[in-house]
Design an enzyme around this catalytic site. Structure first.
Site, mmCIF file in Angstrom:
data_model
loop_
_atom_site.group_PDB
_atom_site.id
_atom_site.type_symbol
_atom_site.label_atom_id
_atom_site.label_comp_id
_atom_site.label_asym_id
_atom_site.label_seq_id
_atom_site.Cartn_x
_atom_site.Cartn_y
_atom_site.Cartn_z
ATOM 1 N N HIS A 1 68.173 57.934 20.626
ATOM 2 C CA HIS A 1 69.243 58.097 19.449
ATOM 3 C C HIS A 1 68.361 58.237 18.003
ATOM 4 C CE1 HIS A 1 72.564 56.775 22.551
ATOM 5 N NE2 HIS A 1 72.880 57.675 21.778
ATOM 6 N N HIS B 1 67.434 63.883 18.626
ATOM 7 C CA HIS B 1 68.982 64.138 19.061
ATOM 8 C C HIS B 1 69.639 64.732 18.215
ATOM 9 C CE1 HIS B 1 72.513 63.169 21.269
ATOM 10 N NE2 HIS B 1 72.996 62.324 20.514
#
Length: 799
Positions: free
Chosen positions: A522, A526
């Site tokens: 994350h 991403h």
């Protein structure tokens, strides 16, 4: 041996003075949590020691910072109630600058900042406190290293400013509750001037808050004489300090007359005088002709005696699903002391005669009616239907994974729950990266000034096989700024928002700076990947035909910010840890709420990066709502709800129209009703960002493998931390020593991906994605059959 302080008092004498003070103040302590105190002193001396020991004695938690940077960092982490700054030595510490930097943060509005100033000589004039107040200080403390003096100062601040701040924060919670209350609330002064109405009140009467505040009740449109007489009756009752409750007729702004159940409560203030009146109003049905007036003879408790005057008698009969009936009037006459129960039964009866019904309520009522003349077997079957319809999660399947498939069970349980709803016992508070960055990194001046290697990587950004990891490499882990500049330019986002490219560039930079590069999954790569997928989907003809310009801009912005400041831990972890975010958002959509809220906070914080600053207010509100809705849609607990609504409201009607068109020999597209419905556009945008967010299994194999490794590493790190902290382990199967990554990917594809992308493909026509998904699934299956637990097969994978 006695220890003497500088004023000649022994430690024993100091302890005695403090003890007597504590006995006097003990009953007044409001909070169970200790007060947090921050001491900002460039160097240790007897004054800092005095405050340190005073904090120890008072039971406060104390931190010391030696530099302005550490002071700000520590405050953003702990949110101290009291901050003591050394103002005596400007050569070592710029106290005003420290104070201003702390005051520039949002949490500081609840903090008291104390300046320690040097003593003034007898031959010197007293110095004004205005410069201190202007700098942001609340109080001044003249240098005195006596522990009892420091102790007394801190205690006075707690019982003054700090207590007041606690009450203000409680008021904020109360007003939040009022704003979300379904009952209409109106608060007036003792002169009946409206001071507050909640949104439910606005909806009920059709007036906006601005039209009501500051107006006297008599200034509003009057009704008939009976209404005026009733107002006199109400006033006579409440002016005596008694609560009035009954039925009242009012007029909406449109002129329609409505019947309300009203309870008016006087609020007694200073000196025992009535200062406010609080009215709670509920709509009642036209069938409710009781016209009852309840007068409560005690104004201190709702449970006081009720004198009931009834002008019309009316009985309610409520049938249950077994055809039994209950006469409410007969129930209420069973005992003379059941008047409060009377009111509850009458309220239940009114609910069953409400004219304003939700669709699901109408369906349940229709089924109830159908049961009355149905055979027993049909009635019992409909009973089971009603049990299902009365659940809240109509679109979410019940989790029924096999016991021998812990991968699916753990993965689904970890992603589709918000934790165990309890603290882990170690009071772990997650507060990572609370100091959000607004620093300006080196970025290209314009999109045309992108470095050659980066420009080369961006050449094929419009294809599905675009390699985001190569862009990550050439941009030094800052792909979001560069990819965002190109995609936003292609879609004309600056023109739509009426902002400059420089503003957009600054905004992208701030957003990327608040993604955590330390996260394996994350991170901003991403976010760039999801932005790429979103842009790819928006270019598909079937998607373009259903969305307008605002929808497309909202989708691109939502994709960019959808995981900003993600801590690399799941919602379940944060809830179990009792994190600040979980507490803030009540364990509900914690991360998704934080991502959307922070995105707008960062945008509005600096005018240089505020891409919305030139927008029309109405247009901005619409865009903002669309962005928030899309970010919240990425939360997995409502995954099946979103997918099933999309299938039933979008896929099936379009398929039916195409079938009809083919049978009639027509090649017309779906109707404008389906294409332009605001509700359907919302469902399409939710599905679009959901698919973009988890499109990894649909990427080319090498990209799919890389993403699988990154998400697995993040889950492994979470499991490691849960074990280290003694917390509940959300997904036990993600233990780096035992986990099978192929099995976890197979479970994820089976449970979440296949059906969703089949539905999205049916709408957006994405055969290449389905092809990659099929091939990747075969790859993971082959590894699993070889009993390989890693990302790739090796000679010893089956050992």
């Amino acid at each position: 041996m006695l220890i003497m302080n500088e004023e000649g008092c022994s430690q024993e004498e100091v302890d005695r003075q403090v003890s007597s003070t504590e006995q006097w103040l003990g009953p007044m302590r409001l909070t169970q949590d200790p007060i947090q105190v921050l001491l900002v002193f460039a160097k240790e001396d007897s004054q800092s020691d005095g405050f340190w020991w005073a904090c120890e004695r008072a039971g406060y938690k104390c931190n010391i910072a030696r530099t302005p940077e550490l002071a700000l960092e520590c405050f953003l982490d702990k949110h101290h109630e009291i901050i003591v700054i050394d103002y005596r030595h400007p050569r070592y510490l710029d106290a005003e600058a420290v104070c201003k930097s702390i005051r520039a943060t949002k949490p500081s509005e609840h903090s008291t900042i104390l300046a320690v100033v040097p003593r003034v000589g007898s031959d010197q004039e007293e110095v004004s406190v205005l410069p201190l107040l202007h700098a942001g200080f609340n109080r001044r403390f003249i240098e005195n290293n006596s522990m009892i003096a420091c102790y007394n100062e801190l205690i006075q601040i707690e019982h003054g400013e700090v207590r007041s701040q606690f009450k203000l924060r409680s008021c904020n919670s109360i007003f939040t509750a009022l704003e979300h209350c379904q009952e209409a609330i109106e608060i007036t002064s003792e002169e009946h001037v409206i001071q507050y109405v909640n949104p439910a009140f606005e909806r009920m009467l059709g007036y906006s808050k601005e039209e009501l505040l500051g107006k006297e009740l008599i200034e509003l449109p009057k009704s008939d004489k009976n209404r005026a007489d009733l107002l006199d009756t109400i006033n006579t009752c409440i002016k005596k300090g008694k609560e009035w409750q009954g039925i009242y007729y009012a007029r909406r702004k449109s002129g329609d007359s409505i019947q309300q159940h009203v309870r008016v409560t006087p609020v007694v203030g200073q000196g025992g005088k009535i200062r406010h009146f609080v009215s709670i109003k509920k709509l009642c049905s036209s069938n409710d002709n009781n016209k009852q007036i309840y007068k409560i003879s005690r104004d201190d408790k709702y449970s006081g005696d009720i004198a009931l005057t009834e002008s019309h008698s009316h009985s309610f009969r409520h049938k249950n699903r077994r055809k039994e009936s209950i006469d409410v009037r007969s129930i209420t006459s069973r005992s003379s002391d059941a008047s409060l129960q009377n009111h509850r039964y009458a309220s239940m009866a009114r609910i069953h005669t409400m004219t304003i019904e939700a669709p699901i309520t109408k369906v349940i009522n229709i089924i109830n009616a159908a049961q009355e003349n149905s055979p027993v077997t049909v009635a019992e079957a409909l009973d089971r239907v009603l049990e299902i319809l009365r659940t809240t999660e109509l679109y979410s399947p019940q989790l029924a994974t096999k016991e021998e498939d812990p991968h699916t069970s753990d993965l689904v349980g970890g992603l589709m729950t918000d934790g165990l709803r309890r603290l882990s016992g170690n009071e772990y508070v997650f507060s990572k990266n609370m100091n959000h960055s607004h620093s300006h990194l080196s970025v290209p001046i314009t999109i045309n000034d992108v470095p050659p290697r980066t420009a080369q990587q961006l050449e094929n950004e419009d294809t599905w096989d675009f390699n985001i990891f190569e862009l990550e490499s050439v941009t030094n882990k800052r792909p979001l700024v560069y990819l965002g500049l190109k995609i936003f330019t292609c879609f004309g986002v600056c023109e739509y928002l009426n902002c400059s490219e420089a503003t957009l560039r600054s905004w992208l930079q701030v957003i990327e700076a608040n993604y955590h590069a330390s996260n394996s999954y994350h991170n901003s790569t991403h976010a760039a990947d999801v932005l790429h997928a979103t842009a790819y989907f928006l270019q598909k003809e079937s998607v373009k035909a259903h969305l307008d310009e605002l929808d497309k801009v909202a989708a691109l912005i939502a994709a960019t910010v959808h995981d900003v400041d993600h801590p690399g831990r799941t919602n379940s972890f944060l809830c179990n840890a009792g994190s600040e975010l979980a507490l803030l958002y009540n364990d509900t959509a914690v991360l998704e709420s934080h991502h959307s809220a922070l995105a707008f906070q960062l945008t509005a914080k600096d005018n240089k990066c505020n891409i919305f600053k030139n927008m029309d207010r109405t247009q901005y509100r619409t865009l903002r709502q669309a962005i928030i809705d899309m970010v919240l849609a990425t939360e997995m607990t409502r995954h099946f709800e979103h997918v099933n609504k999309f299938v039933n409201s979008i896929n099936k009607p379009i398929a039916a129209e195409e079938t009809n068109s083919n049978s009639e020999g027509s090649d017309c597209e779906c109707s404008p009703t389906i294409r332009n419905s605001p509700e359907n556009r919302v469902l399409i945008k939710r599905m679009l960002i959901k698919c973009a967010d988890v499109a990894n299994p649909c990427r080319p194999l090498e990209l799919c493998i890389e993403w699988a490794g990154r998400i697995s590493e993040e889950y492994f790190a979470q499991t490691d931390e849960e074990k280290r902290q003694g917390m509940p382990v959300v997904m036990p199967v993600f233990d780096r020593n035992t986990c099978s990554i192929p099995k976890s990917q197979i479970s994820f594809i089976d449970y979440f991906i296949t059906d969703m992308f089949d539905a999205w493909d049916a709408f957006a026509h994405l055969p290449n994605l389905i092809h990659h998904l099929t091939e990747n699934y075969k790859y993971w299956k082959s590894l699993d059959e070889l009993k390989c637990k890693s990302l790739r097969c090796s000679s010893d994978c089956h050992k």
